[in-house]
Structures are given as C-alpha cells and as structure tokens.
Design a protein around this motif. Structure first.
Motif, PDB file in Angstrom:
ATOM      1  N   THR A 294       0.840  -1.185   0.000  1.00 35.65           N
ATOM      2  CA  THR A 294       0.000   0.000   0.000  1.00 35.65           C
ATOM      3  C   THR A 294       0.881   1.243   0.000  1.00 35.65           C
ATOM      4  OG1 THR A 294      -0.143   0.010   2.428  1.00 35.65           O
ATOM      5  CG2 THR A 294      -1.886  -1.143   1.219  1.00 35.65           C
TER       6      THR A 294
ATOM      7  N   ASP B  89       0.096   5.644  -0.037  1.00 33.72           N
ATOM      8  CA  ASP B  89      -0.769   6.819  -0.153  1.00 33.72           C
ATOM      9  C   ASP B  89      -2.236   6.444  -0.321  1.00 33.72           C
ATOM     10  OD1 ASP B  89       1.635   8.249  -0.098  1.00 33.72           O
ATOM     11  OD2 ASP B  89       1.770   8.305  -2.282  1.00 33.72           O
ATOM     12  N   GLY B  90      -2.680   5.368   0.325  1.00 32.18           N
ATOM     13  CA  GLY B  90      -4.072   4.942   0.237  1.00 32.18           C
ATOM     14  C   GLY B  90      -4.381   4.040  -0.941  1.00 32.18           C
ATOM     15  N   TYR B  91      -3.399   3.748  -1.774  1.00 26.89           N
ATOM     16  CA  TYR B  91      -3.579   2.840  -2.905  1.00 26.89           C
ATOM     17  C   TYR B  91      -3.035   1.463  -2.543  1.00 26.89           C
ATOM     18  CZ  TYR B  91      -4.321   7.057  -5.718  1.00 26.89           C
ATOM     19  OH  TYR B  91      -4.792   8.255  -6.217  1.00 26.89           O
ATOM     20  N   THR B  92      -3.662   0.435  -3.081  1.00 26.80           N
ATOM     21  CA  THR B  92      -3.152  -0.923  -2.965  1.00 26.80           C
ATOM     22  C   THR B  92      -2.658  -1.368  -4.335  1.00 26.80           C
ATOM     23  OG1 THR B  92      -4.663  -1.494  -1.170  1.00 26.80           O
ATOM     24  CG2 THR B  92      -3.736  -3.321  -2.422  1.00 26.80           C
TER      25      THR B  92
ATOM     26  N   SER C 224      -5.512  -0.396  -7.056  1.00 22.39           N
ATOM     27  CA  SER C 224      -6.874  -0.183  -6.562  1.00 22.39           C
ATOM     28  C   SER C 224      -6.843   0.846  -5.445  1.00 22.39           C
ATOM     29  CB  SER C 224      -7.494  -1.492  -6.055  1.00 22.39           C
ATOM     30  OG  SER C 224      -6.806  -1.949  -4.901  1.00 22.39           O
ATOM     31  N   ARG C 225      -8.025   1.387  -5.143  1.00 18.71           N
ATOM     32  CA  ARG C 225      -8.140   2.366  -4.058  1.00 18.71           C
ATOM     33  C   ARG C 225      -9.507   2.197  -3.417  1.00 18.71           C
ATOM     34  NH1 ARG C 225      -7.368   8.961  -4.601  1.00 18.71           N
ATOM     35  NH2 ARG C 225      -6.914   9.359  -2.382  1.00 18.71           N
TER      36      ARG C 225
ATOM     37  N   VAL D  78      -8.591   1.087  -9.998  1.00 18.42           N
ATOM     38  CA  VAL D  78      -8.320   2.415 -10.555  1.00 18.42           C
ATOM     39  C   VAL D  78      -8.243   2.269 -12.073  1.00 18.42           C
ATOM     40  CG1 VAL D  78      -6.673   4.307 -10.698  1.00 18.42           C
ATOM     41  CG2 VAL D  78      -7.127   3.205  -8.491  1.00 18.42           C
TER      42      VAL D  78
ATOM     43  N   HIS E 259      -1.844   9.372 -10.387  1.00 19.81           N
ATOM     44  CA  HIS E 259      -3.302   9.371 -10.261  1.00 19.81           C
ATOM     45  C   HIS E 259      -3.691  10.519  -9.341  1.00 19.81           C
ATOM     46  CE1 HIS E 259      -7.358   7.873  -8.901  1.00 19.81           C
ATOM     47  NE2 HIS E 259      -7.430   7.681 -10.208  1.00 19.81           N
TER      48      HIS E 259
ATOM     49  N   HIS F 105       2.900   8.492  -7.327  1.00 20.42           N
ATOM     50  CA  HIS F 105       3.040   7.610  -6.173  1.00 20.42           C
ATOM     51  C   HIS F 105       4.050   6.517  -6.524  1.00 20.42           C
ATOM     52  CE1 HIS F 105      -0.720   9.552  -4.878  1.00 20.42           C
ATOM     53  NE2 HIS F 105      -1.129   9.349  -6.123  1.00 20.42           N
TER      54      HIS F 105
ATOM     55  N   ASP G  17      -3.441  -3.866   1.829  1.00 17.82           N
ATOM     56  CA  ASP G  17      -4.765  -3.444   2.253  1.00 17.82           C
ATOM     57  C   ASP G  17      -5.758  -4.556   1.985  1.00 17.82           C
ATOM     58  OD1 ASP G  17      -7.211  -2.293   2.593  1.00 17.82           O
ATOM     59  OD2 ASP G  17      -6.736  -0.450   1.501  1.00 17.82           O
TER      60      ASP G  17
ATOM     61  N   GLY H   5      -8.201  -4.415  -0.953  1.00 20.90           N
ATOM     62  CA  GLY H   5      -7.722  -4.452  -2.332  1.00 20.90           C
ATOM     63  C   GLY H   5      -7.976  -5.796  -2.962  1.00 20.90           C
TER      64      GLY H   5
END
Length: 323
Positions: free
Chosen positions: A178, A180-183, A203-204, A209, A272, A277, A303, A306
């Motif tokens: 993970t 910045d909140g993204y997996t 994914s988020r 995504v 994104h 990221h 995460d 995800g």
C-alpha cells in the motif's frame, strides 16, 4: 510500443575513487558487491567499451562508451553533476526519452530509500536538482540518459551522506503493498535470462483504478535494483497511452529480463489524482546463492480491501516524492 530492457550477464566493475566533497555528502565510487554468479572478467575502471562492458547491467560503471559521470561541488541542499563526453568536455545536447532529457534515480545501498527526479540542465552542461538524498547513509545515484547521436546509457556513482547510519533489512517478498491509500498487487515472477511479464494492478478503497494518468509518456514506470551491487534495470509497460489498445488501468504489464538469480527491489511510479506515487516490492528471481536470504523481515500484507494477491513482492515504504 513494447519496450523490453534486456540485460544479459554481468561482472564486477568500477575501481575509480572520487574524493570530491559534494553537497551534503561525499561522492565515492567503488567496486560493486555482486550477488550471484560472474560472467566474464571485471570491467575496466577506465570505462573503455569492450565485450565485458557489453554484458554489464546498467549503473555499475561511472564511465562507459566514452561518457563519464562527474560530480561537481554544490550547496548542501542541491545535487549537481556533469556528463563528460569522449572529448572530455561536458555534454550539452541530449535526446528526450520518456519526456525528459535526464532521469536521476537515487537509492540507499540497503534499498530502504528511493527517489526518481529530473534535474535541470545549465548551459555549461551541469545538471542541478534539489537534493534527493533523504537522510544519512550510503546512496547510489544513477544518471539515465541518451546523449544526442549516441546510445542510451545509465552511469552510477556512490554518495555518502554523513550521520548515524542504521542499515535496514530488506523487506520480505509478498504479493501486495500500500502507498498513499492505494493498494498495488503484483502478478508474475522474474526469471533470469528470459523475458517475464510482471503485471501490477492498482486499486483504491477496494475499487480498481481505471483512470491512471500518463506519467513521462506511460501509465507506469518500473525500476528494478539487484540486491548487493544495485545493478539497474529500467523497464516500461507493454503499450502506451493513445495507442488504441492500452487501457489506463487498473493493470499495467511490464516485460523484463533480469540478469541473474537473486533478490531485487522493484519501484513502480504511477500517477493518479494529479500526484505521482511509488509502490515498492521485493521479488526473488531464480534461486539465490547459498546462504543468501531472500529477505530479512517478516512478510507484510497489503490493504485487505484491495484485490486478491497474485504474485511475489513485498510491502513497500510509502511516500517517496518526485519532481
């Protein structure tokens, strides 16, 4: 456009030592530590082009094909260098590759830090950028460029940042990370000596995504560094924005060929939401040398919201910046 970076075989190179005081650190160059087997004799420290250097992965030499990475004095908050050409003079003309004339990548020797930045070129051939060296330690700086009329090159030099040094263990391989909140999940495993697909899926909040934004002319950039000598492998996706077949996520597939068995750290840059990221993974290619652990930290998961893990990688360190 399909871009495959092939690296076949390698040898220990680099014996020159730079004693230049440079910004907040001391720039040195040393013979790299190689994890894995040797193919051929050590490369000449002079960087002369021969069959040995043909077999070297990128970033192991400070001088190659008549071009030399030369650090220059700079303020403490700045990183500066030149590329000297075959005539000994600074190179001032470069081709644009992936939207930039120069890609500067820095990584700590223990692979616990990573930055990918883009310096500005002065008329005298000096490249300058706000220092990307974040904290004390041994760093490797890679200049990735194409001199106009020449071949693409990646030259490398070690930089020591003074201060208390604590070596960090290489994170264990896992299938998800993970940032910045993204997996980001990884499917595929690199195999020495042959091309292997590596698919990274973003994914988020549990949702794929599907609107990744182009970054440097692609939907993702992947750098791989081999543990030990930090041999450099820079690959790009299979496909490109606007080619009529490449979708802007959630999956980005790379085709890569690693030069040897061993542990590698992967760094995926993707854009994104207007920001870049960096997701990090550890992967193991082939069978590491006897007594060499693939990683030294317990596995970490991604995460749980995800997508299901599908490959071999590790939980990276979020929050690396770009410019």
């Amino acid at each position: 456009m399909r871009t495959v970076t092939r690296l076949a075989g390698f040898a220990v190179g680099l014996a020159a030592v730079f004693g230049t005081t440079y910004g907040i650190g001391r720039v040195v160059d040393r013979a790299p530590v190689v994890e894995g087997r040797h193919d051929g004799d050590a490369a000449h420290a002079t960087g002369e082009h021969d069959e040995t250097t043909d077999r070297l992965p990128g970033g192991l030499l400070v001088s190659d094909r008549g071009h030399t990475l030369q650090p220059v004095d700079a303020p403490a908050d700045e990183f500066a260098f030149r590329i000297a050409g075959p005539d000994g003079q600074p190179v001032t003309r470069y081709d644009v590759a992936h939207d930039k004339q120069m890609h500067l990548i820095v990584a700590r020797r223990d692979l616990s830090g990573f930055r990918h930045v883009h310096p500005e070129l002065a008329p005298d051939g000096t490249w300058r950028v706000d220092t990307p060296l974040a904290g004390a330690g041994q760093w490797r700086a890679f200049a990735d460029f194409t001199p106009t009329g020449g071949e693409p090159l990646t030259l490398g030099v070690d930089v020591t940042v003074p201060g208390e040094l604590t070596e960090r263990p290489l994170p264990a391989p896992s299938t998800s990370t993970t940032v910045d909140g993204y997996t980001v999940t990884l499917a595929g495993s690199p195999q020495p000596g042959r091309t292997s697909p590596l698919t990274l899926t973003v994914s988020r909040g549990g949702q794929p995504v599907t609107d990744l934004e182009p970054y440097l002319g692609a939907y993702g950039h992947l750098v791989a560094l081999r543990r030990g000598d930090l041999a450099y492998l820079h690959v790009h996706p299979d496909g490109a924005p606007g080619d009529g077949r490449t979708r802007p996520g959630p999956a980005v597939t790379f085709l890569a060929e690693v030069p040897s068995a061993g542990s590698y750290r992967l760094y995926l840059d993707f854009r994104h939401g207007g920001a870049v990221h960096t997701a990090e993974f550890t992967v193991v290619a082939g069978t590491p040398a006897a007594g060499t652990p693939a990683a030294e930290a317990p596995p970490t998961g991604g995460d749980p919201s995800g997508p299901a893990p599908t490959g071999g990688a590790d939980h990276g360190t979020p929050g690396h910046g770009h410019n």
